[in-house]
Write a protein that holds these residues in place. Structure first.
Motif, mmCIF file in Angstrom:
data_model
loop_
_atom_site.group_PDB
_atom_site.id
_atom_site.type_symbol
_atom_site.label_atom_id
_atom_site.label_comp_id
_atom_site.label_asym_id
_atom_site.label_seq_id
_atom_site.Cartn_x
_atom_site.Cartn_y
_atom_site.Cartn_z
ATOM 1 N N ILE A 4 16.633 16.475 13.577
ATOM 2 C CA ILE A 4 16.277 15.413 12.628
ATOM 3 C C ILE A 4 15.201 15.941 11.690
ATOM 4 C CG2 ILE A 4 15.245 13.130 12.338
ATOM 5 C CD1 ILE A 4 16.338 12.287 14.970
ATOM 6 N N ALA A 5 15.395 15.729 10.397
ATOM 7 C CA ALA A 5 14.354 16.008 9.405
ATOM 8 C C ALA A 5 13.639 14.701 9.089
ATOM 9 C CB ALA A 5 14.970 16.589 8.135
ATOM 10 N N ILE A 6 12.325 14.688 9.242
ATOM 11 C CA ILE A 6 11.523 13.519 8.875
ATOM 12 C C ILE A 6 10.859 13.830 7.541
ATOM 13 C CG2 ILE A 6 9.578 12.047 9.503
ATOM 14 C CD1 ILE A 6 10.174 12.575 12.405
ATOM 15 N N VAL A 7 11.207 13.068 6.517
ATOM 16 C CA VAL A 7 10.749 13.345 5.160
ATOM 17 C C VAL A 7 9.834 12.210 4.703
ATOM 18 C CG1 VAL A 7 11.454 13.968 2.818
ATOM 19 C CG2 VAL A 7 12.970 14.467 4.750
ATOM 20 N N THR A 8 8.562 12.529 4.471
ATOM 21 C CA THR A 8 7.570 11.523 4.087
ATOM 22 C C THR A 8 6.766 12.013 2.892
ATOM 23 O OG1 THR A 8 5.929 12.459 5.597
ATOM 24 C CG2 THR A 8 7.339 10.719 6.469
ATOM 25 N N PHE A 9 5.948 11.107 2.356
ATOM 26 C CA PHE A 9 5.023 11.522 1.301
ATOM 27 C C PHE A 9 3.827 12.240 1.909
ATOM 28 C CE2 PHE A 9 1.278 10.983 -1.340
ATOM 29 C CZ PHE A 9 1.723 11.468 -2.560
ATOM 30 N N ALA A 10 3.153 11.584 2.870
ATOM 31 C CA ALA A 10 1.946 12.155 3.486
ATOM 32 C C ALA A 10 2.306 12.921 4.748
ATOM 33 C CB ALA A 10 0.947 11.047 3.818
ATOM 34 N N GLU A 11 1.663 14.053 4.946
ATOM 35 C CA GLU A 11 1.963 14.917 6.079
ATOM 36 C C GLU A 11 1.657 14.238 7.414
ATOM 37 O OE1 GLU A 11 1.329 19.638 7.178
ATOM 38 O OE2 GLU A 11 -0.107 18.614 5.873
ATOM 39 N N ASP A 12 0.521 13.507 7.485
ATOM 40 C CA ASP A 12 0.152 12.898 8.764
ATOM 41 C C ASP A 12 1.094 11.765 9.151
ATOM 42 O OD1 ASP A 12 -0.776 11.252 6.748
ATOM 43 O OD2 ASP A 12 -2.546 10.600 7.840
ATOM 44 N N VAL A 97 -5.842 -1.117 1.914
ATOM 45 C CA VAL A 97 -6.040 0.264 1.473
ATOM 46 C C VAL A 97 -4.883 1.136 1.938
ATOM 47 C CG1 VAL A 97 -7.590 2.250 1.524
ATOM 48 C CG2 VAL A 97 -8.534 -0.073 1.623
ATOM 49 N N ASN A 98 -4.240 1.800 0.959
ATOM 50 C CA ASN A 98 -3.156 2.723 1.286
ATOM 51 C C ASN A 98 -3.137 3.857 0.259
ATOM 52 O OD1 ASN A 98 -0.921 3.795 2.638
ATOM 53 N ND2 ASN A 98 0.012 1.775 2.902
ATOM 54 N N LEU A 99 -2.144 4.743 0.356
ATOM 55 C CA LEU A 99 -2.147 5.982 -0.418
ATOM 56 C C LEU A 99 -1.884 5.796 -1.904
ATOM 57 C CD1 LEU A 99 -0.124 8.205 2.076
ATOM 58 C CD2 LEU A 99 -2.541 8.430 1.545
ATOM 59 N N SER A 100 -1.148 4.746 -2.263
ATOM 60 C CA SER A 100 -0.754 4.548 -3.661
ATOM 61 C C SER A 100 -0.566 3.071 -3.922
ATOM 62 C CB SER A 100 0.568 5.288 -3.935
ATOM 63 O OG SER A 100 1.634 4.678 -3.219
ATOM 64 N N PRO A 101 -0.513 2.672 -5.199
ATOM 65 C CA PRO A 101 -0.267 1.254 -5.505
ATOM 66 C C PRO A 101 1.033 0.759 -4.885
ATOM 67 C CG PRO A 101 -0.951 2.437 -7.484
ATOM 68 C CD PRO A 101 -0.737 3.473 -6.421
ATOM 69 N N MET A 103 2.625 1.886 -2.177
ATOM 70 C CA MET A 103 2.532 1.748 -0.732
ATOM 71 C C MET A 103 1.649 0.559 -0.344
ATOM 72 S SD MET A 103 2.452 5.739 0.484
ATOM 73 C CE MET A 103 2.792 5.385 2.211
ATOM 74 N N CYS A 104 0.637 0.278 -1.159
ATOM 75 C CA CYS A 104 -0.180 -0.920 -0.928
ATOM 76 C C CYS A 104 0.688 -2.171 -1.004
ATOM 77 C CB CYS A 104 -1.297 -1.020 -1.966
ATOM 78 S SG CYS A 104 -2.676 0.113 -1.715
ATOM 79 N N PRO A 123 -4.684 -4.845 -3.349
ATOM 80 C CA PRO A 123 -4.418 -3.422 -3.132
ATOM 81 C C PRO A 123 -5.568 -2.536 -3.599
ATOM 82 C CG PRO A 123 -3.145 -4.264 -5.000
ATOM 83 C CD PRO A 123 -3.784 -5.452 -4.348
ATOM 84 N N VAL A 124 -5.893 -1.535 -2.785
ATOM 85 C CA VAL A 124 -6.912 -0.533 -3.120
ATOM 86 C C VAL A 124 -6.352 0.831 -2.729
ATOM 87 C CG1 VAL A 124 -9.221 0.352 -2.581
ATOM 88 C CG2 VAL A 124 -8.865 -2.110 -2.875
ATOM 89 N N TYR A 125 -6.472 1.809 -3.613
ATOM 90 C CA TYR A 125 -5.853 3.115 -3.391
ATOM 91 C C TYR A 125 -6.697 4.199 -4.059
ATOM 92 C CZ TYR A 125 -4.307 1.449 -7.940
ATOM 93 O OH TYR A 125 -4.290 0.908 -9.205
ATOM 94 N N PRO A 126 -6.492 5.457 -3.685
ATOM 95 C CA PRO A 126 -7.280 6.549 -4.263
ATOM 96 C C PRO A 126 -7.157 6.601 -5.787
ATOM 97 C CG PRO A 126 -6.044 7.316 -2.369
ATOM 98 C CD PRO A 126 -5.559 5.932 -2.648
ATOM 99 N N GLY A 127 -8.291 6.788 -6.454
ATOM 100 C CA GLY A 127 -8.305 6.873 -7.914
ATOM 101 C C GLY A 127 -8.427 5.545 -8.618
ATOM 102 N N MET A 128 -8.453 4.467 -7.886
ATOM 103 C CA MET A 128 -8.576 3.140 -8.493
ATOM 104 C C MET A 128 -9.972 2.992 -9.088
ATOM 105 S SD MET A 128 -7.795 -0.456 -6.572
ATOM 106 C CE MET A 128 -7.906 -2.048 -7.389
ATOM 107 N N LYS A 129 -10.046 2.518 -10.315
ATOM 108 C CA LYS A 129 -11.327 2.484 -11.035
ATOM 109 C C LYS A 129 -12.177 1.273 -10.654
ATOM 110 C CE LYS A 129 -9.645 5.154 -14.980
ATOM 111 N NZ LYS A 129 -9.386 5.183 -16.444
ATOM 112 N N GLU A 130 -11.584 0.113 -10.570
ATOM 113 C CA GLU A 130 -12.351 -1.098 -10.273
ATOM 114 C C GLU A 130 -12.024 -1.571 -8.865
ATOM 115 O OE1 GLU A 130 -12.052 -4.123 -13.210
ATOM 116 O OE2 GLU A 130 -12.354 -2.749 -14.900
ATOM 117 N N ILE A 131 -12.962 -1.355 -7.950
ATOM 118 C CA ILE A 131 -12.771 -1.728 -6.552
ATOM 119 C C ILE A 131 -13.309 -3.139 -6.333
ATOM 120 C CG2 ILE A 131 -13.265 -1.122 -4.158
ATOM 121 C CD1 ILE A 131 -11.667 0.984 -5.652
ATOM 122 N N PRO A 132 -12.507 -4.041 -5.745
ATOM 123 C CA PRO A 132 -13.004 -5.403 -5.492
ATOM 124 C C PRO A 132 -14.165 -5.379 -4.502
ATOM 125 C CG PRO A 132 -10.919 -5.030 -4.367
ATOM 126 C CD PRO A 132 -11.131 -3.860 -5.268
#
Length: 234
Positions: A4-12, A97-101, A103-104, A123-132
């Motif tokens: 089986i190949a498991i194909v994801t965005f994030a390695e973990d 909080v997740n990896l991208s908009p 996925m959030c 939703p909050v993700y890496p690179g987001m400028k205005e954090i609630p």
């Protein structure tokens, strides 16, 4: 041995899915690939390709041989993780909080499908400028992306393969007989099912059936009716 190949965005995430086969397919060889790690660089040779999302499938489709079986995962939460969200006081506001908009929003949608509607999620993700400025953060295994200064961090764990996905994997590996084993039953018992609304409807139908049965028992003693003049008769 099947592969089986498991194909994801994030390695973990790929590692997590591999570990949660929950000994389910212990005779299967697992290979992990992730967009993040840059390990998707050749056509897949595995018997079954387990792809995390439709978006990733669109990216890797050209590398999937026609002879390979493909399953696009459907995800849910552990019962323990869902309970942690249920325990948040009603009316609270929390960042998700997740990896991208994308996925959030997927996770927020899943939480809603599972019947959680007493809190407001942003939703909050890496690179987001205005954090609630919220005091609570909920994350599916991505604590490293939670902004500094949040008072309460609730890690509900990575989303898990749902019952339908596990069954589909078993069928495509011709291993459906394994589904009756105790290890599978324990796994199914540990996760929530995306049938919250269905179960609620089923419960309502059962109540209606009970009421109907009670009515039938009453009618067994005599048929009650009303004629055209409005007279009640039995």
């Amino acid at each position: 041995m099947k592969t089986i190949a498991i194909v994801t965005f994030a390695e973990d995430v790929g590692r997590f899915y591999g570990h949660q086969r929950p000994e389910l397919f212990d005779s299967v060889e697992i290979h992990r690939y992730s967009v993040e790690a840059g390990t998707i660089d050749r056509p897949f040779t595995e018997d079954l390709i387990l792809v995390a999302t439709h978006a990733i499938y669109d990216t890797v489709q050209r590398l999937i041989p026609a002879s390979s079986e493909v399953v696009i995962t459907r995800l849910t939460l552990s019962r323990e993780g869902l309970q942690q969200i249920r325990d948040i006081p009603s009316g609270s506001k929390a960042m998700l909080v997740n990896l991208s908009p994308e996925m959030c929003m997927e996770t927020i949608s899943l939480i809603s499908q599972l019947g959680i509607n007493h809190i407001e999620l942003m939703p909050v993700y890496p690179g987001m400028k205005e954090i609630p400025a919220f005091d609570i953060a909920i994350t599916p295994g991505e604590k490293r992306y939670v902004p500094a200064g949040v008072d309460t961090v609730i890690d509900i764990g990575h989303r898990r393969l749902d019952t339908g996905t596990i069954v589909e994997i078993a069928l495509k590996l011709n291993a459906e007989a394994l589904l009756q084993q105790e290890v599978f039953q324990r796994y199914f018992a540990s996760i929530t099912d995306n049938r919250y609304s269905f179960d609620a409807l089923t419960g309502k139908n059962r109540r209606l059936e009970t009421q109907f049965e009670m009515l039938l028992r009453v009618l067994e003693e005599g048929i009650i009716g009303v004629n055209s003049q409005g007279t009640v008769f039995a």
